[in-house]
Design an enzyme around this catalytic site. Structure first.
Site, PDB file in Angstrom:
ATOM      1  N   GLU A 246       0.838  -1.197   0.000  1.00 16.69           N
ATOM      2  CA  GLU A 246       0.000   0.000   0.000  1.00 16.69           C
ATOM      3  C   GLU A 246       0.871   1.244   0.000  1.00 16.69           C
ATOM      4  O   GLU A 246       1.594   1.520   0.972  1.00 16.69           O
ATOM      5  CB  GLU A 246      -0.931   0.024   1.213  1.00 16.69           C
ATOM      6  CG  GLU A 246      -1.815   1.260   1.240  1.00 16.69           C
ATOM      7  CD  GLU A 246      -2.719   1.340   2.451  1.00 16.69           C
ATOM      8  OE1 GLU A 246      -3.347   2.401   2.651  1.00 16.69           O
ATOM      9  OE2 GLU A 246      -2.783   0.355   3.200  1.00 16.69           O
ATOM     10  N   LYS A 378      -8.215 -15.015  16.406  1.00 15.70           N
ATOM     11  CA  LYS A 378      -8.412 -14.646  14.995  1.00 15.70           C
ATOM     12  C   LYS A 378      -9.857 -14.285  14.671  1.00 15.70           C
ATOM     13  O   LYS A 378     -10.337 -14.535  13.568  1.00 15.70           O
ATOM     14  CB  LYS A 378      -7.908 -15.763  14.077  1.00 15.70           C
ATOM     15  CG  LYS A 378      -6.435 -16.075  14.283  1.00 15.70           C
ATOM     16  CD  LYS A 378      -5.966 -17.301  13.540  1.00 15.70           C
ATOM     17  CE  LYS A 378      -4.518 -17.609  13.899  1.00 15.70           C
ATOM     18  NZ  LYS A 378      -4.028 -18.858  13.343  1.00 15.70           N
ATOM     19  N   ASP A 454       1.851 -14.156  12.875  1.00 12.84           N
ATOM     20  CA  ASP A 454       0.692 -14.732  12.199  1.00 12.84           C
ATOM     21  C   ASP A 454      -0.186 -13.589  11.702  1.00 12.84           C
ATOM     22  O   ASP A 454      -0.815 -12.903  12.505  1.00 12.84           O
ATOM     23  CB  ASP A 454      -0.088 -15.621  13.173  1.00 12.84           C
ATOM     24  CG  ASP A 454      -1.192 -16.406  12.490  1.00 12.84           C
ATOM     25  OD1 ASP A 454      -1.596 -16.011  11.381  1.00 12.84           O
ATOM     26  OD2 ASP A 454      -1.653 -17.416  13.069  1.00 12.84           O
ATOM     27  N   HIS A 552      -2.640  10.034  -1.691  1.00 14.15           N
ATOM     28  CA  HIS A 552      -2.868   8.701  -2.258  1.00 14.15           C
ATOM     29  C   HIS A 552      -2.835   8.734  -3.782  1.00 14.15           C
ATOM     30  O   HIS A 552      -2.398   7.780  -4.419  1.00 14.15           O
ATOM     31  CB  HIS A 552      -4.200   8.129  -1.755  1.00 14.15           C
ATOM     32  CG  HIS A 552      -4.069   7.378  -0.480  1.00 14.15           C
ATOM     33  ND1 HIS A 552      -3.930   6.021  -0.428  1.00 14.15           N
ATOM     34  CD2 HIS A 552      -4.015   7.807   0.806  1.00 14.15           C
ATOM     35  CE1 HIS A 552      -3.820   5.628   0.830  1.00 14.15           C
ATOM     36  NE2 HIS A 552      -3.869   6.697   1.606  1.00 14.15           N
TER      37      HIS A 552
END
Length: 565
Positions: A246, A378, A454, A552
């Site tokens: 990004e 998660k 993770d 951006h």
């Protein structure tokens, strides 16, 4: 002359084995007698044990009669020869390959393969040391083969494509992880008809991921790593690695680090350090489930439960047990410290020990699952937001008025107002769970990927509330981030891979701390919080100044036509 043998079975032509040795007949241990294999085996088993028994009897008699052992009769000589012959046969039968290699030239070991043992023989008989893809080792005899695919690998690829050799078994059968990945990759391309030309294969240590990081690899994805910083945190400077695709993310976080550094740095405090696991158990009645709940939450029983739990690891230390009941089902949330490991496997082992221990006093307890989602792993969950999971950290800084204006291009009042209406009120209207921030998950994910954490645990690790208020008479800005469930480790999993290990080393938290176990992972958690603080500060300033879209458009747009690549 190149030897080629074909076997036709059921009208289907089997794959060929190519050799450069002269033609020879197949030689097997079971060809010693012109009998069916099971009869040959019976004969040699009987011979072996019979002659052993006979020789032991004869030698016992010689010892009793004081006869020299080296004086042998004709029958004893025959027995010794029979013993040696049957012994060699049995070694060959049980797969001791070097015995046959001593007695029979390698060229005579070429077998006619049947359908059942084709994949095993192709994989095990191939002694080629060089991996697939090295042009110097490619000897192509079939014009249909790819110019970089050796004949031996071509046979294996065909076997995988036809479903005779399982793709997942290539590493164990070949003993070469790089070559297994190349063969699996080519088989996948042929099966799907899609090219993987843009997915790199070379330059990666496939042995390092075997059995712990990734199964059935066909390559690896390239993610660029940028550096934000230096981040001045608790008097020390850190260069923060961020793996992301990004645009603007690293640059924005870097600007936040600059503002924090120019204002004297940030301070972080670790509030808690406890990984959790919550099994779900079921009883015949709700009353019986409550009995176990009261037993587990009784402080008099905690010491015994701790001893059982802690016996599973040198570093696992049980801290607390909290229970929740739903009818006759009981959810038991164990919390424990896990040293420098993230700790999911460690806590699961300890929980299993306790479950086995409880089975003695509660034999009617039915363990439905080692994880009942009350952990919670998660998934966004209020229990993590309230109770915490992993490392709970609060990080703060006071940004000076002149830094807000010159570096962040905005003012304190605008930031405070925007934070109230966006991060607090806006998130509340959206029904956010732990999402009272601008983009904490951006920074958490980037650091997690770079350091071998993770990535899926970004969900609860990004729980964050960002607070801003004017201080010092309204001139300066106090900003803080509170993150109750940062789940990180500096050993185990992806942290041992070369690239990820290098990023941990850059931060000074590589591996386990020998002086103070757990200190490296705790420091990493505070660095994550400090980087989130920098990211929040910079993005909120860009929005307040109306620069978000402009930046951006400048840094997060590609001019390349991907369809032509």
């Amino acid at each position: 002359m190149e030897a080629r043998r074909r076997m036709i079975k059921g009208g289907v032509q089997q794959p060929q084995i190519h050799r450069n040795d002269k033609d020879s007949e197949a030689v097997k241990a079971t060809d010693a007698l012109p009998l069916p294999m099971y009869l040959t085996n019976i004969v040699f088993f009987c011979l072996f044990f019979s002659v052993v028994y006979y020789l032991l009897l004869r030698w016992r008699e010689k010892i009793r009669n004081s006869t020299p052992l080296h004086v042998v009769t004709l029958s004893e000589i025959a027995a010794i020869v029979t013993f040696i012959a049957s012994f060699i046969y049995l070694l060959g039968f049980f797969g001791i390959g070097f015995v046959q290699s001593l007695l029979i030239p390698r060229a005579s070991h070429e077998d006619i393969l049947d359908e059942d043992d084709f994949d095993l023989r192709v994989l095990k008989d191939d002694s080629r040391a060089a991996p697939c893809g090295v042009a110097d080792h490619c000897k192509i005899s079939d014009p249909q083969l790819s110019p970089c695919t050796p004949v031996e690998d071509e046979e294996i690829i065909k076997s995988v494509v036809e479903g005779k050799t399982p793709s997942y078994s290539l590493e164990s059968k070949l003993g070469d992880c790089r070559r297994a990945a190349a063969i699996r990759r080519e088989a996948l391309q042929r099966t799907t008809g899609k090219s993987l030309a843009g997915l790199p294969l070379e330059g990666f240590d496939y042995d390092a991921i075997l059995g712990q990081c990734c199964e059935m690899p066909v390559g690896y994805v390239q993610i660029p790593v940028g550096i934000a910083g230096p981040l001045l945190l608790d008097g020390r400077e850190y260069s923060v690695p961020m793996a992301t695709t990004e645009g603007c993310l690293v640059a924005s976080t870097n600007r936040g680090c600059k503002a924090i550094h120019a204002s004297g740095g940030a301070t972080a405090v670790l509030l808690r350090d406890a990984m959790t696991r919550a099994p779900v158990v079921r009883f015949g009645t709700a009353k019986r489930a409550t009995e176990l709940k009261f037993f587990l939450e009784d402080s008099h029983n905690f010491e015994d439960l701790s001893l059982v739990f802690n016996s599973s690891s040198r570093f696992a230390r049980l801290q607390s047990i909290k229970c929740a009941i739903a009818g006759k089902n009981l959810y038991i949330r164990f919390s424990c410290s896990t040293g420098d490991a993230m700790g999911m496997n460690m806590v699961s082992k300890g929980v299993q020990n306790v479950m086995d221990f409880l089975g003695n006093d509660f034999p009617d307890m039915d363990v439905i699952g080692i994880s009942g989602n009350y952990c919670s792993d998660k998934k966004p969950a209020a229990v993590n937001w309230i109770e915490g999971r992993g490392k709970s950290v609060v990080c703060e800084a006071i940004i000076k008025e002149e830094v807000v204006k010159k570096v962040l291009k905005t003012d304190v009042a605008s930031l405070v107002e925007l934070n109230m209406l966006k991060n607090l009120t806006g998130s509340a209207i959206a029904g956010a769970l732990g999402g009272f921030n601008a983009h904490a998950s951006n920074i958490v994910s980037a650091i997690y990927i770079a350091t071998g954490q993770d990535p899926a645990q970004n969900i609860e690790s990004s729980h964050c509330i960002t607070m801003m208020e004017a201080v010092n008479g309204g001139r300066d800005l106090h900003i803080s981030v509170t993150m109750p469930s940062i789940e990180v480790g500096t050993i185990g999993g992806g942290t041992q891979l070369g690239s990820q290990s290098a990023c941990l080393n850059l931060l000074g938290v590589k591996g386990a701390s020998k002086e103070a176990p757990g200190s490296n992972s705790r420091l990493l958690a505070t660095i994550v919080a400090g980087a989130v603080l920098a990211g929040e500060l910079s993005l909120m300033s860009a929005i307040a100044a109306g620069q978000l879209v402009k930046s951006h458009m400048k840094y997060n747009r590609s001019s390349k036509d991907v369809s032509k690549m």
